[in-house]
Design an enzyme around this catalytic site. Sequence first.
Site, mmCIF file in Angstrom:
data_model
loop_
_atom_site.group_PDB
_atom_site.id
_atom_site.type_symbol
_atom_site.label_atom_id
_atom_site.label_comp_id
_atom_site.label_asym_id
_atom_site.label_seq_id
_atom_site.Cartn_x
_atom_site.Cartn_y
_atom_site.Cartn_z
ATOM 1 N N GLU A 169 0.836 -1.203 0.000
ATOM 2 C CA GLU A 169 0.000 0.000 0.000
ATOM 3 C C GLU A 169 0.869 1.251 0.000
ATOM 4 O OE1 GLU A 169 -3.280 0.341 -0.535
ATOM 5 O OE2 GLU A 169 -2.461 2.361 -0.692
ATOM 6 N N LYS A 224 8.292 -1.512 -2.356
ATOM 7 C CA LYS A 224 7.610 -0.768 -1.279
ATOM 8 C C LYS A 224 8.630 -0.178 -0.301
ATOM 9 C CE LYS A 224 4.893 0.892 1.662
ATOM 10 N NZ LYS A 224 4.198 2.134 1.477
ATOM 11 N N CYS A 280 6.137 4.518 9.368
ATOM 12 C CA CYS A 280 6.792 3.648 8.390
ATOM 13 C C CYS A 280 8.177 4.050 7.903
ATOM 14 C CB CYS A 280 5.860 3.454 7.196
ATOM 15 S SG CYS A 280 4.355 2.604 7.695
HETATM 16 P P1 NAD Z 1 -1.948 -0.466 12.667
HETATM 17 O O1 NAD Z 1 -1.129 -0.780 13.853
HETATM 18 O O2 NAD Z 1 -2.730 0.804 12.615
HETATM 19 O O3 NAD Z 1 -3.013 -1.655 12.430
HETATM 20 C C1 NAD Z 1 -2.705 -2.996 12.468
HETATM 21 C C2 NAD Z 1 -3.870 -3.741 13.115
HETATM 22 O O4 NAD Z 1 -3.646 -5.142 13.000
HETATM 23 C C3 NAD Z 1 -4.049 -3.451 14.609
HETATM 24 O O5 NAD Z 1 -5.337 -2.930 14.839
HETATM 25 C C4 NAD Z 1 -3.863 -4.835 15.277
HETATM 26 O O6 NAD Z 1 -4.701 -5.040 16.392
HETATM 27 C C5 NAD Z 1 -4.221 -5.776 14.143
HETATM 28 N N1 NAD Z 1 -3.690 -7.129 14.282
HETATM 29 C C6 NAD Z 1 -2.420 -7.521 14.542
HETATM 30 N N2 NAD Z 1 -2.323 -8.871 14.547
HETATM 31 C C7 NAD Z 1 -3.561 -9.352 14.287
HETATM 32 C C8 NAD Z 1 -4.103 -10.664 14.147
HETATM 33 N N3 NAD Z 1 -3.337 -11.744 14.240
HETATM 34 N N4 NAD Z 1 -5.412 -10.781 13.883
HETATM 35 C C9 NAD Z 1 -6.197 -9.699 13.763
HETATM 36 N N5 NAD Z 1 -5.747 -8.436 13.872
HETATM 37 C C10 NAD Z 1 -4.440 -8.252 14.124
HETATM 38 O O7 NAD Z 1 -0.967 -0.563 11.419
HETATM 39 P P2 NAD Z 1 -1.101 0.191 10.011
HETATM 40 O O8 NAD Z 1 -0.596 1.588 10.123
HETATM 41 O O9 NAD Z 1 -2.467 -0.051 9.460
HETATM 42 O O10 NAD Z 1 -0.007 -0.604 9.159
HETATM 43 C C11 NAD Z 1 -0.229 -1.938 8.752
HETATM 44 C C12 NAD Z 1 0.828 -2.312 7.724
HETATM 45 O O11 NAD Z 1 0.700 -1.467 6.567
HETATM 46 C C13 NAD Z 1 2.276 -2.134 8.192
HETATM 47 O O12 NAD Z 1 3.054 -3.150 7.642
HETATM 48 C C14 NAD Z 1 2.689 -0.781 7.600
HETATM 49 O O13 NAD Z 1 4.076 -0.727 7.382
HETATM 50 C C15 NAD Z 1 1.938 -0.789 6.289
HETATM 51 N N6 NAD Z 1 1.621 0.557 5.757
HETATM 52 C C16 NAD Z 1 1.153 1.529 6.584
HETATM 53 C C17 NAD Z 1 0.802 2.773 6.059
HETATM 54 C C18 NAD Z 1 0.283 3.871 6.939
HETATM 55 O O14 NAD Z 1 0.069 4.968 6.420
HETATM 56 N N7 NAD Z 1 0.063 3.684 8.215
HETATM 57 C C19 NAD Z 1 0.871 3.002 4.674
HETATM 58 C C20 NAD Z 1 1.328 1.957 3.863
HETATM 59 C C21 NAD Z 1 1.680 0.732 4.406
HETATM 60 C C1 UGA Z 2 4.432 7.681 3.716
HETATM 61 C C2 UGA Z 2 4.489 7.610 2.189
HETATM 62 O O1 UGA Z 2 4.330 8.927 1.666
HETATM 63 C C3 UGA Z 2 3.402 6.684 1.651
HETATM 64 O O2 UGA Z 2 3.537 6.566 0.250
HETATM 65 C C4 UGA Z 2 3.537 5.307 2.307
HETATM 66 O O3 UGA Z 2 2.493 4.465 1.874
HETATM 67 C C5 UGA Z 2 3.471 5.461 3.804
HETATM 68 O O4 UGA Z 2 4.521 6.360 4.246
HETATM 69 C C6 UGA Z 2 3.706 4.169 4.539
HETATM 70 O O5 UGA Z 2 4.239 3.227 3.998
HETATM 71 O O6 UGA Z 2 3.364 4.206 5.713
HETATM 72 P P1 UGA Z 2 2.964 8.966 5.500
HETATM 73 O O7 UGA Z 2 4.032 8.542 6.441
HETATM 74 O O8 UGA Z 2 1.563 8.687 5.862
HETATM 75 O O9 UGA Z 2 3.202 8.272 4.071
HETATM 76 O O10 UGA Z 2 3.074 10.532 5.232
HETATM 77 P P2 UGA Z 2 4.044 11.448 4.354
HETATM 78 O O11 UGA Z 2 3.228 12.461 3.691
HETATM 79 O O12 UGA Z 2 4.963 10.656 3.523
HETATM 80 O O13 UGA Z 2 4.882 12.187 5.490
HETATM 81 C C7 UGA Z 2 5.846 11.502 6.263
HETATM 82 C C8 UGA Z 2 6.601 12.508 7.113
HETATM 83 O O14 UGA Z 2 7.425 13.351 6.294
HETATM 84 C C9 UGA Z 2 5.704 13.452 7.902
HETATM 85 O O15 UGA Z 2 6.255 13.680 9.175
HETATM 86 C C10 UGA Z 2 5.703 14.722 7.083
HETATM 87 O O16 UGA Z 2 5.442 15.884 7.824
HETATM 88 C C11 UGA Z 2 7.125 14.722 6.554
HETATM 89 N N1 UGA Z 2 7.288 15.489 5.303
HETATM 90 C C12 UGA Z 2 6.659 15.111 4.164
HETATM 91 C C13 UGA Z 2 8.130 16.599 5.298
HETATM 92 O O17 UGA Z 2 8.726 16.965 6.337
HETATM 93 N N2 UGA Z 2 8.296 17.295 4.127
HETATM 94 C C14 UGA Z 2 7.680 16.929 2.975
HETATM 95 O O18 UGA Z 2 7.894 17.624 1.938
HETATM 96 C C15 UGA Z 2 6.838 15.816 2.990
#
Ligand code: NAD
Ligand code: UGA
Length: 478
Positions: A169, A224, A280
Site C-alpha cells: 500500500e 515498497k 513507516c
Molecule cells: P496499525 O497498527 O494501525 O493496524 C494494524 C492492526 O492489526 C491493529 O489494529 C492490530 O490489532 C491488528 N492485528 C495484529 N495482529 C492481528 C491478528 N493476528 N489478527 C487480527 N488483527 C491483528 O498498522 P497500520 O498503520 O495499518 O499498518 C499496517 C501495515 O501497513 C504495516 O506493515 C505498515 O508498514 C503498512 N503501511 C502503513 C501505512 C500507513 O500509512 N500507516 C501506509 C502503507 C503501508
Molecule cells: C508515507 C508515504 O508517503 C506513503 O507513500 C507510504 O504508503 C506510507 O509512508 C507508509 O508506507 O506508511 P505517510 O508517512 O503517511 O506516508 O506521510 P508522508 O506524507 O509521507 O509524510 C511523512 C513525514 O514526512 C511526515 O512527518 C511529514 O510531515 C514529513 N514530510 C513530508 C516533510 O517533512 N516534508 C515533505 O515535503 C513531505
Amino acid sequence: MIKNIKNICCIGAGYVGGPTMAVIAKNCPEIIVNVVDVNKERINLWNSQCLDDLPIYEPGLDQIIKECRNKNLFFSTNIEENIAIADMIFISVNTPTKTHGVGAGQASDLKWVELCARQVAKYSLGHTIVVEKSTLPVKTAEVIKKILDAAQIDTEDKELKFDVLSNPEFLSEGTAIKDLENPDRVLIGGDNQDAIFSLNKIYSKWVSKNKILHTNIWSSELAKLTSNAFLAQRICSINAISALCEATGADVREVSRAIGSDTRIGSKFLDSGPGFGGSCFKKDILNLVYLSNYFGLNEVANFWEGIVKLNNWHQHRISQLVVKKLFGTVTGKKILILGFAFKANTNDTRESAAINICNDLLEEGAILFIHDPKVEQKQIEKDLEKKESSEMSKKSSQDEKKTNGEWFKVKDIALASKGADAIVVLTEWEEYSKINWEELSKNMRKPSWVFDARSILPQSEIVKNNLNFWRIGDGTEY
Ligand code: NAD
Ligand code: UGA
C-alpha cells in the site's frame, strides 16, 4: 482457475486496513468486505454510531463508512468465521521494528504476520488468495507460503489451496482516501496469473489499466521499502540543507523552488520541517539496513542508516535551537506547542517529531502547553511516557521556582498563550496559519519567540507584533 471474488476478509483494522477496505467496498458493491481485528476496542470504534468516534481520522473516510457500513462493509472480531468464508484475504497487520532478539532495532517483527498466516492456514476452506498488504521484508511471501503449504499437506480437505500475492500500500495518512481513489499506481507482485487476474479485476473497477503494475513477488516487496526510503531520503536531504541555509543566510524555500523546477528532481516532498515522522519511514529504512547487512552489503546499509541518524539529529537540533534562543534555559518557562501529530490531517502520532522535541524540552524543565486538533490527551501521555500535570499545577505554571518539566493538553490557543515565552509550531494544521498574532502577542511574556518548524506562519504579521521569529531553513535575522 480464475476465482470470482465475492467475499473479502482483511485482517487488521488499522490505518491501512480500514481506509483500504472502505474504498474497495465503495467501488465494488457486489463484494462483501469483512474487516477483522483482535482489538475489540478498535472494532467497536469502527462500528460507533457517531462518525466522529471512528478510530482513525482521515478526510472523506466518514462519508464512505456512512455509505457502506453494514451494507457490504463490516467490522468485527470474528476472525475465524470471516477467514473461512473469504475468497481473498488481505493481511494488513502491523510490522514494527523488532525490539529484542536477532535483528533488534532494525528488522521487522513478523510475529503478527506469521500469526495471521497460521490463522489463515487453520480456518480457510477451499481455494483462497492471500494478499500481503502490510509492508514486508523481501522474501516474506516465502514464509507465508511455507505455513500455508504445510496446512495443505496436513489437511483432508482436497480443495484446500492458497495463492500468495504481494500488493503493498502506498497511501499517505491525511490523504488516504484521495490516494486510494486515485493512486499513482497499484502494484501486484506474484507468479500465479489467475490470482493476479482476480486482484486486478477488483482494482480495475476504479483504477485505469495503465496504473496497475505487475512484477514478480520479490520486486513488489522491495519496491515498497525502496519507495519509502527514497521519499524519506528526500525529506532528509532538504532538512540537511535547511540547517545550511540558516547558517549562511539562504532560504530553504527558495532553494526548494529552484531545485524543484528541474523536472528531473520535481517539486514534491521538498518541504523542510521538524524531521520526518510516521509509523513507516524509519521502520522501513531500518528494514532495508538489516536486509543489506544480511546480504553482506555493508556500505549500502551504512548509506541508508545515515538517513535515520540525520533525521534524529535534525529533530534534536530544533529543540536545542529553542533552548538557545530563550537565553540558554527553558527551565520553568511556558512554551505553547502547536501540533503533536506527525503531519496534518491525521490523529496519528507514531514517530512524530513532536515526541523527541517535547521530551527534550521537558528534560530541560519547560512547562509545555500542547495543542493538537485531533490527538487525544491519553495518546500524548503514552508518547511522552509522562502523565499530564494537574489543573492546580496549571494555575501556577508561570512559577519561576518550577524546575521539573511538565505538560498540559490545551484546547484554546489564545487562552493558553497567556504568559507564554514561546510558541513552537510542529504540525502544519491549517488553523495555525490563521492565528490572530496581535491578540497572542498581547498575551505572551516579553521578550517572546515564535518558532515555525513548518513554514506556515505569516512572518511579517508576527514580526510586526513585536515577536521574535525563527523559521526552519530561513537564514534571515528578524
Ligand atoms: P496499525 O497498527 O494501525 O493496524 C494494524 C492492526 O492489526 C491493529 O489494529 C492490530 O490489532 C491488528 N492485528 C495484529 N495482529 C492481528 C491478528 N493476528 N489478527 C487480527 N488483527 C491483528 O498498522 P497500520 O498503520 O495499518 O499498518 C499496517 C501495515 O501497513 C504495516 O506493515 C505498515 O508498514 C503498512 N503501511 C502503513 C501505512 C500507513 O500509512 N500507516 C501506509 C502503507 C503501508
Ligand atoms: C508515507 C508515504 O508517503 C506513503 O507513500 C507510504 O504508503 C506510507 O509512508 C507508509 O508506507 O506508511 P505517510 O508517512 O503517511 O506516508 O506521510 P508522508 O506524507 O509521507 O509524510 C511523512 C513525514 O514526512 C511526515 O512527518 C511529514 O510531515 C514529513 N514530510 C513530508 C516533510 O517533512 N516534508 C515533505 O515535503 C513531505
